[in-house]
Design a protein around this motif. Structure first.
Motif, PDB file in Angstrom:
ATOM      1  N   SER A  46       1.340   7.912  21.294  1.00  0.00           N
ATOM      2  CA  SER A  46       0.448   7.173  20.396  1.00  0.00           C
ATOM      3  C   SER A  46      -0.246   8.125  19.444  1.00  0.00           C
ATOM      4  O   SER A  46      -0.697   9.207  19.825  1.00  0.00           O
ATOM      5  CB  SER A  46      -0.570   6.346  21.175  1.00  0.00           C
ATOM      6  OG  SER A  46      -0.899   6.968  22.368  1.00  0.00           O
ATOM      7  N   ILE A  47      -0.274   7.710  18.204  1.00  0.00           N
ATOM      8  CA  ILE A  47      -0.898   8.495  17.144  1.00  0.00           C
ATOM      9  C   ILE A  47      -2.131   7.727  16.711  1.00  0.00           C
ATOM     10  O   ILE A  47      -2.019   6.601  16.215  1.00  0.00           O
ATOM     11  CB  ILE A  47       0.080   8.695  15.969  1.00  0.00           C
ATOM     12  CG1 ILE A  47       1.217   9.616  16.416  1.00  0.00           C
ATOM     13  CG2 ILE A  47      -0.608   9.296  14.770  1.00  0.00           C
ATOM     14  CD1 ILE A  47       2.538   8.968  16.466  1.00  0.00           C
ATOM     15  N   LEU A  98      -4.745   9.140  12.534  1.00  0.00           N
ATOM     16  CA  LEU A  98      -4.205  10.357  11.929  1.00  0.00           C
ATOM     17  C   LEU A  98      -4.568  10.446  10.454  1.00  0.00           C
ATOM     18  O   LEU A  98      -4.299   9.522   9.679  1.00  0.00           O
ATOM     19  CB  LEU A  98      -2.682  10.361  12.083  1.00  0.00           C
ATOM     20  CG  LEU A  98      -1.958  11.539  11.432  1.00  0.00           C
ATOM     21  CD1 LEU A  98      -2.228  12.812  12.186  1.00  0.00           C
ATOM     22  CD2 LEU A  98      -0.477  11.268  11.357  1.00  0.00           C
ATOM     23  N   ASN A 141      -2.496   4.548  12.434  1.00  0.00           N
ATOM     24  CA  ASN A 141      -2.180   4.462  13.860  1.00  0.00           C
ATOM     25  C   ASN A 141      -0.732   4.044  14.058  1.00  0.00           C
ATOM     26  O   ASN A 141      -0.248   3.153  13.375  1.00  0.00           O
ATOM     27  CB  ASN A 141      -3.064   3.425  14.546  1.00  0.00           C
ATOM     28  CG  ASN A 141      -4.514   3.835  14.481  1.00  0.00           C
ATOM     29  OD1 ASN A 141      -4.913   4.823  15.075  1.00  0.00           O
ATOM     30  ND2 ASN A 141      -5.297   3.093  13.714  1.00  0.00           N
ATOM     31  N   ILE A 143       4.066  15.677  14.523  1.00  0.00           N
ATOM     32  CA  ILE A 143       4.318  15.346  15.931  1.00  0.00           C
ATOM     33  C   ILE A 143       4.922  16.528  16.671  1.00  0.00           C
ATOM     34  O   ILE A 143       4.653  16.772  17.824  1.00  0.00           O
ATOM     35  CB  ILE A 143       5.303  14.146  16.048  1.00  0.00           C
ATOM     36  CG1 ILE A 143       4.743  12.928  15.354  1.00  0.00           C
ATOM     37  CG2 ILE A 143       5.554  13.816  17.515  1.00  0.00           C
ATOM     38  CD1 ILE A 143       5.652  11.749  15.474  1.00  0.00           C
ATOM     39  N   ILE A 166      -2.865  12.957  18.794  1.00  0.00           N
ATOM     40  CA  ILE A 166      -1.496  12.541  19.098  1.00  0.00           C
ATOM     41  C   ILE A 166      -1.312  12.722  20.592  1.00  0.00           C
ATOM     42  O   ILE A 166      -1.498  13.830  21.115  1.00  0.00           O
ATOM     43  CB  ILE A 166      -0.488  13.394  18.320  1.00  0.00           C
ATOM     44  CG1 ILE A 166      -0.735  13.201  16.821  1.00  0.00           C
ATOM     45  CG2 ILE A 166       0.932  13.003  18.687  1.00  0.00           C
ATOM     46  CD1 ILE A 166      -0.037  14.185  15.965  1.00  0.00           C
ATOM     47  N   ASN A 199      -2.651  15.152  25.250  1.00  0.00           N
ATOM     48  CA  ASN A 199      -2.693  15.515  23.843  1.00  0.00           C
ATOM     49  C   ASN A 199      -1.641  16.590  23.550  1.00  0.00           C
ATOM     50  O   ASN A 199      -1.428  17.480  24.376  1.00  0.00           O
ATOM     51  CB  ASN A 199      -4.084  16.054  23.517  1.00  0.00           C
ATOM     52  CG  ASN A 199      -4.318  16.132  22.025  1.00  0.00           C
ATOM     53  OD1 ASN A 199      -3.556  16.763  21.297  1.00  0.00           O
ATOM     54  ND2 ASN A 199      -5.354  15.460  21.580  1.00  0.00           N
TER      55      ASN A 199
END
Lengths: 263, 321
Positions: free
Chosen positions: A28-29, A32, A46, A72, A83, A89
């Motif tokens: 999951s982001i 950002l 997101n 990523i 992230i 994380n």
């Protein structure tokens, strides 16, 4: 010093990788944001990607598709937001640990060093050396590159090289596969071959894909694939679609100023 | 493959065993009986010289291999990137300062040579990352430019000197196997042994790095640490060799390429092939430079430059095919 020690120890096959074999469940982001110079690339966006999704990332040239993959993959720092891969994380992963979660294929690779295909595959198993032999053999048979094994990577055709590179990305071991423009510079026949291999990994090996695609044909190849998500990047946000529906068609038209021909 | 390994080992041993007997005076078993001083020549002069030539050749070739992998380019070498010239400049500055300290075989020459080579390599690396974005042709051009810069600074230093010292420095800049003593052998052997050990431990990282940093990173290599270690190893090697023998050009370019052509590009083998070929080649070049124009002794640096320059051209023209 601790880090240097870890660098040497981590590589040894006698220390099996703690994360290897655990697989990949979710990335999951959150929130950002990222800018390159003065240009804002992402603002508070997101994304969540689950196991066995197949995500296409679409957007104008220079909008940040490759940048997203690089963030990523921990190649770019200086973003804000977090992230999280499988509850951790990405900053807490070492580069090698990260490779056991995700495998990244950069775009437009040109090689100067004359390794053979087999050598390339063997060295790509860097992050999980305990099982390297097994996974190399497996990738060779999946991608049907037995006949290329002894050839030099500097002498392959575009399509051959792309299949070899996909095989080497498979060897890395991470179940989340990030492919940056896997279809560029391929003729339609080669493109279809590469596409079939990706589908095979997706369906039989339950791999998760995040792919940057650049043309409408590449995108439409994936139309009927299960688990498809399409992300359009515009205005620094990811816009999510499950299929190429009317809404997608409209946004696509607005972004690219050209129509999308669907069935 | 096995045959090639044994062949290389055999050639190396033959070269090392034969070389001490060749030179301005040919020494053989019988000469020990007739001329007692030939034993002295052999063990006090010829043997350490051969050892030094071997170590210098091996070290220069190893650093050439490191740079070629680090910069992903078969034309990157300590010489073409201007690093040997930087080390020479450092050594020259140190020499013109006069002796300030002297421990065992070291004075400030060694320190300055190593320091300058680390600094120049680091600056090329930073430039290549920040501005050339990995375009290797640009990096090579930056290296060429820095080479010019250091060369002119060397000339500037020389211009300030009196005739005798200027001539001494000029001769030093040719590059040759001198400072022959077992102490230097021990020093170079230690440096090279440590370097080889570290490089061997990092062989898999080197394999991937030679395909580009992005690729190496994507396969799980911690590029920033490995790069630091390699840059330090490479420049310390260059510095410690240049400090004693002057800049011996082109060995670092030719040898890794020959080794790669014969033994393949995988570093596990390439490291040892490079060491053995590099060592033997400089020993042969040194013997030739002593024997060809005897009693005049040609500096081996001139000899290797002539061969190397021709080889460089051939490599540039043919490497795409």
């Amino acid at each position: 010093m601790v880090k240097y020690k870890r660098l040497f120890l981590e590589r040894s096959p006698r220390f099996p990788h703690p994360l290897y074999g655990e697989g990949f469940k979710k990335i999951s982001i959150n929130n950002l944001s990222f800018s390159l110079g003065k240009k804002q690339i992402f603002s508070e966006t997101n994304v969540a990607i689950h196991k066995n999704d197949l995500c296409l990332i679409v957007g104008k040239n220079g909008i940040g598709k490759s940048t997203f993959l690089k963030i990523i993959n921990k190649q770019l720092n200086g973003y804000s937001g977090e992230i999280i891969i499988d509850g951790r994380n990405i900053n807490e992963y070492s580069v090698r640990e990260l490779a056991s979660k995700l495998a990244y294929l950069p775009q437009k690779l040109v090689f100067d060093t004359p390794y053979t295909v087999l050598e390339l595959l063997e060295m790509s198993a860097y992050s999980n050396q305990a099982e390297s032999k097994k996974i190399v053999t497996e990738s060779i048979s999946i991608f049907q590159i037995e006949y290329l094994q002894k050839k030099f990577i500097t002498q392959l055709s575009g399509g051959e090289l792309q299949r070899v590179l996909l095989a080497s990305t498979y060897v890395v071991g991470g179940e989340l596969m990030l492919l940056d423009e896997p279809f560029s510079f391929l003729d339609p026949g080669q493109r279809k071959k590469v596409f079939e291999k990706i589908l095979e990994l997706h369906e039989q090996k339950k791999r998760t894909f995040v792919m940057v695609v650049n043309s409408v044909e590449e995108m439409l190849m994936f139309e009927d694939v299960a688990g498809l998500s399409v992300y359009v990047i515009s205005d620094g946000k990811f816009k999510h679609f499950d299929s190429f529906d009317k809404k997608f068609e409209k946004l696509f038209g607005d972004v690219f100023e050209t129509g999308l021909k669907t069935k | 493959m096995m045959r090639k390994n044994i062949g290389l080992l055999f050639i190396t041993i033959v070269v090392l065993l034969l070389a001490p007997f060749l030179g301005e005076r040919y020494i053989n078993i019988f000469s020990f009986l007739q001329e007692p001083d030939s034993l002295y020549i052999l063990f006090q002069y010829r043997v350490p010289r051969i050892m030094l030539a071997f170590l210098a050749g091996a070290g220069l070739s190893l650093s050439g291999m490191i740079f070629q992998s680090l910069f992903c380019n078969v034309l990157a070498t300590p010489y073409t990137l201007g690093i040997s010239t930087a080390a020479s400049l450092g050594a020259l500055l140190a020499m013109s300062l006069g002796v300030t300290f002297n421990v065992w075989i070291f004075d400030q020459t060694v320190v300055f040579a190593i320091l300058f080579s680390v600094l120049s390599l680091w600056s090329i690396y930073l430039i290549s990352r920040r501005y050339a974005e990995g375009r290797m042709s640009d990096v090579l051009l930056v290296g060429v430019a820095l080479n010019f810069l250091f060369t002119s600074l060397i000339m500037l230093v020389q211009f300030q000197l009196d005739y005798l010292n200027a001539f001494k420095f000029m001769h030093w800049l040719f590059g040759s196997i001198r400072n022959v003593s077992y102490e230097v052998v021990i020093f170079e052997l230690t440096v090279i042994f440590i370097a080889v050990t570290l490089v061997y431990l990092l062989r898999k990282e080197l394999d991937l790095l030679s395909l580009g940093e992005e690729f190496a990173h994507s396969r799980g290599v911690n590029v920033s640490y490995v790069r630091w270690i390699l840059i330090i190893i490479g420049s310390v090697l260059i510095g410690s060799i240049v400090a004693f023998f002057g800049p011996i050009a082109f060995i670092g370019l030719i040898v890794p390429n020959i080794a790669r052509a014969i033994f393949g590009a995988v570093h596990k083998k390439l490291i040892f092939a490079t060491l053995l070929i590099g060592g033997s080649m400089l020993v042969v070049a040194d013997v030739l430079s002593r024997a060809l124009f005897a009693p005049v002794e040609l500096p081996v640096g001139i000899f290797s430059s002539v061969i190397g320059a021709i080889f460089f051209c051939i490599l540039v023209i043919t490497r795409r095919h």
